[in-house]
Design an enzyme around this catalytic site. Structure first.
Site, mmCIF file in Angstrom:
data_model
loop_
_atom_site.group_PDB
_atom_site.id
_atom_site.type_symbol
_atom_site.label_atom_id
_atom_site.label_comp_id
_atom_site.label_asym_id
_atom_site.label_seq_id
_atom_site.Cartn_x
_atom_site.Cartn_y
_atom_site.Cartn_z
ATOM 1 N N HIS A 194 0.862 -1.175 0.000
ATOM 2 C CA HIS A 194 0.000 0.000 0.000
ATOM 3 C C HIS A 194 0.906 1.236 0.000
ATOM 4 C CE1 HIS A 194 -3.103 -2.811 1.108
ATOM 5 N NE2 HIS A 194 -4.004 -1.891 1.420
ATOM 6 N N GLU A 197 -1.915 6.081 -0.582
ATOM 7 C CA GLU A 197 -3.346 6.059 -0.246
ATOM 8 C C GLU A 197 -3.613 7.336 0.544
ATOM 9 O OE1 GLU A 197 -4.544 3.070 2.659
ATOM 10 O OE2 GLU A 197 -6.671 3.286 2.159
HETATM 11 N N1 ADE Z 1 -6.051 -2.637 5.944
HETATM 12 C C1 ADE Z 1 -7.269 -2.905 5.485
HETATM 13 N N2 ADE Z 1 -7.671 -1.964 4.622
HETATM 14 C C2 ADE Z 1 -6.651 -1.072 4.528
HETATM 15 C C3 ADE Z 1 -6.438 0.116 3.779
HETATM 16 N N3 ADE Z 1 -7.353 0.615 2.955
HETATM 17 N N4 ADE Z 1 -5.274 0.772 3.943
HETATM 18 C C4 ADE Z 1 -4.351 0.292 4.775
HETATM 19 N N5 ADE Z 1 -4.491 -0.815 5.477
HETATM 20 C C5 ADE Z 1 -5.635 -1.499 5.359
HETATM 21 ZN ZN ZN Z 2 -6.096 -2.136 1.246
#
Ligand code: ADE
Ligand code: ZN
Length: 332
Positions: A194, A197
């Protein structure tokens, strides 16, 4: 158009299995396992799903996962998700799981992974649904804890195709996990993380240059850096974007502000995914439908998004050809 989007053959590349825990199943498992939930009813729990940011959500999400205790619980959780996939013509899935959420409360690694992977095996046998399981490290925990988790995964490497990195992005940049990712790569695992975000575009750059990931999860804030967008296009780096998640967690104030179609149109390999569907108001079809309503997504754009999911999945080359073929057949 809604029927077209639902019946379109799809793949899901960004899905936290713990995020598919529907309130009804949470209550059922709580009762079965003698766990007290701090909510009187399903309705009261659902009313709490009003998040100001990622951390608000994560607090509730980790608490919800407490009801998962036995291998059968993990099987039923995964099976319920597979049934949603079946209904929505999702033919290939690459779910994430967060072992540390469970091992830290005394549930064994084997309990978790055996329950999930048995359901995935059954889906393959019964419906021909292909899948690959990805183990995520919680980035708010330490590098040493991630190494320990990687060690616990050793006897189960036949059930995992790759590793990921999730949880709180702010304050936990990719650099913290550079050595763990290098070790996982040397073990033959594929890599995702990730990035971008809630965190800055620089986290996307660092996930590429320090972690050497094969895909970026989310990555929507890459659009703040035009040079980075050019690089993503040139190097064909896929982003697993989650539209409903992004609006529920206030990454975008409204779906009409979402940048996924802009990125698609300039050539970024973006894909559509549901992230944590039980918490964000919908599974894969609902994410596509939301893009149609807010951004007037065309059929051609929807097909291109789907094609990206198949091509940038971790499925075998033969399976990719098969899935793209099904999509071509659907188009005509
Ligand atoms: N764990 C579950 N969903 C998540 C997200 N959108 N961003 C980071 N960690 C997560
Ligand atoms: Zn995620």
């Amino acid at each position: 158009m809604e029927n077209f989007l639902n019946a379109m053959p799809k793949a899901e590349l960004h899905l936290h299995i713990e995020g598919t825990l529907e309130p009804e199943l949470m209550f059922l498992l709580a009762e079965r396992n003698g766990i007290n939930l701090p909510y009187a009813s399903v309705e009261q729990l659902k009313a709490a799903y009003d998040f100001g940011n990622l951390q608000d959500f994560l607090d509730l999400y980790y608490q919800g996962a407490d009801v998962l205790q036995t291998e059968q619980d993990f099987y039923e959780l995964t099976w319920a998700y597979i049934e949603h996939c079946r209904a929505q013509h999702v033919i290939h899935i690459e779910p994430f799981f967060d072992p540390q959420t469970h091992t830290d409360r005394g549930i064994s690694f084997a309990t978790v992974i055996n329950g999930i992977s048995r359901a995935l095996d059954d889906a393959k046998k019964q419906f021909g649904m292909s899948s690959g399981l990805i183990m995520c490290f919680l980035r708010h925990l330490s590098e040493a804890q991630a190494f320990e988790t990687l060690k616990q995964a050793q006897p189960h490497l036949d059930k995992i195709i790759g590793i990921g990195l999730d949880s709180s992005e702010q304050g936990h940049p990719p650099a913290k996990f550079e050595r763990v990712f290098a070790k996982a790569k040397s073990m033959g695992l594929l890599l995702v993380a990730h990035a971008g975000e809630e965190g800055p575009a620089q986290n996307v750059i660092d996930a590429l240059d320090m972690l050497h990931v094969d895909r970026i999860d989310h990555g929507v804030r890459a659009s703040e850096d035009p040079q980075l967008i050019k690089r993503l296009v040139k190097e064909k780096i896929a982003l697993t974007v989650c539209p409903l998640s992004n609006t529920r967690l206030k990454v975008f104030s409204d779906m009409s502000e979402h940048n996924i179609l802009k990125m698609l149109d300039v050539g970024v390999k973006v894909t559509v995914n549901s992230d944590d569907p039980a918490y964000f108001g919908g599974y894969l079809t609902e994410n596509f439908v939301a893009l149609y309503h807010a951004l007037d997504m065309s059929k051609e754009q929807a097909l291109a998004l789907c094609r990206n999911s198949f091509e940038y999945s971790f499925a075998s080359p033969e399976r990719k050809v098969e899935m793209v073929g099904l999509l071509e057949q659907y188009r005509n």
